[in-house]
Design a protein around this motif. Structure first.
Motif, PDB file in Angstrom:
ATOM      1  N   UNK A  20       0.825  -1.208   0.000  1.00  0.00           N
ATOM      2  CA  UNK A  20       0.000   0.000   0.000  1.00  0.00           C
ATOM      3  C   UNK A  20       0.859   1.258   0.000  1.00  0.00           C
ATOM      4  N   UNK A  21       1.935   1.241   0.749  1.00  0.00           N
ATOM      5  CA  UNK A  21       2.846   2.390   0.771  1.00  0.00           C
ATOM      6  C   UNK A  21       3.409   2.622  -0.626  1.00  0.00           C
ATOM      7  N   UNK A  22       3.840   1.567  -1.273  1.00  0.00           N
ATOM      8  CA  UNK A  22       4.379   1.676  -2.631  1.00  0.00           C
ATOM      9  C   UNK A  22       3.306   2.200  -3.589  1.00  0.00           C
ATOM     10  N   UNK A  23       2.087   1.715  -3.454  1.00  0.00           N
ATOM     11  CA  UNK A  23       0.988   2.161  -4.323  1.00  0.00           C
ATOM     12  C   UNK A  23       0.679   3.640  -4.102  1.00  0.00           C
ATOM     13  N   UNK A  24       0.638   4.067  -2.846  1.00  0.00           N
ATOM     14  CA  UNK A  24       0.348   5.474  -2.535  1.00  0.00           C
ATOM     15  C   UNK A  24       1.452   6.374  -3.081  1.00  0.00           C
ATOM     16  N   UNK A  25       2.697   6.015  -2.842  1.00  0.00           N
ATOM     17  CA  UNK A  25       3.806   6.822  -3.362  1.00  0.00           C
ATOM     18  C   UNK A  25       3.753   6.887  -4.887  1.00  0.00           C
ATOM     19  N   UNK A  26       3.513   5.762  -5.524  1.00  0.00           N
ATOM     20  CA  UNK A  26       3.444   5.726  -6.976  1.00  0.00           C
ATOM     21  C   UNK A  26       2.309   6.578  -7.523  1.00  0.00           C
ATOM     22  N   UNK A  27       1.164   6.525  -6.867  1.00  0.00           N
ATOM     23  CA  UNK A  27       0.007   7.290  -7.328  1.00  0.00           C
ATOM     24  C   UNK A  27       0.214   8.784  -7.127  1.00  0.00           C
ATOM     25  N   UNK A  83       4.213  13.768  -4.327  1.00  0.00           N
ATOM     26  CA  UNK A  83       5.518  13.221  -3.991  1.00  0.00           C
ATOM     27  C   UNK A  83       6.538  14.356  -3.900  1.00  0.00           C
ATOM     28  N   UNK A  84       7.343  14.366  -2.857  1.00  0.00           N
ATOM     29  CA  UNK A  84       8.441  15.326  -2.761  1.00  0.00           C
ATOM     30  C   UNK A  84       9.615  14.797  -3.586  1.00  0.00           C
TER      31      UNK A  84
END
Length: 113
Positions: A20-27, A83-84
């Motif tokens: 989920x963390x990877x998905x959120x960062x990617x989105x 994303x920063x």
């Protein structure tokens, strides 16, 4: 002794947490506020509860991986996340890690050495 359903649910949640963390960062390569982020993730097949999403967004922002700002849209104040620069670098590294792990797991689960 816990039943199989309880064990499965616990393990499923552990498996999903990092994904989920990877998905959120990617989105969040594209800017979103909470509702549109949940909607975009759901459309991609990744469901996340509001009660899990907002604490994750706050944590990722406190870690410097996200930037946010309040803006008015449709006569309502909404917090927009993106994303920063550091988040982009971490996303690249996590993506490479995930791809390597996924390839290894695929081989293991197919019974390949």
């Amino acid at each position: 002794m816990p039943n199989d359903g309880d064990i499965f649910e616990t393990l499923r949640q552990e498996l999903r947490r990092g994904s989920l963390i990877l998905a959120v960062l990617g989105q969040l390569k594209d800017e979103h506020y909470g509702y549109t982020l949940r909607k975009a993730l759901a459309e991609a097949g990744v469901e996340i509860e509001e009660g899990a999403l907002y604490p994750m967004l706050r944590r990722l922002e406190s870690q410097g991986l996200l930037a946010s700002e309040w803006r008015e849209e449709d006569r309502r104040n909404k917090r927009f996340y993106r994303l920063s620069d550091e988040g982009g670098q971490i996303l690249e590294r996590l993506t490479a890690e995930w791809r390597g792990l996924n390839a290894s797991l695929s081989g293991i689960l197919k019974g390949e050495p």
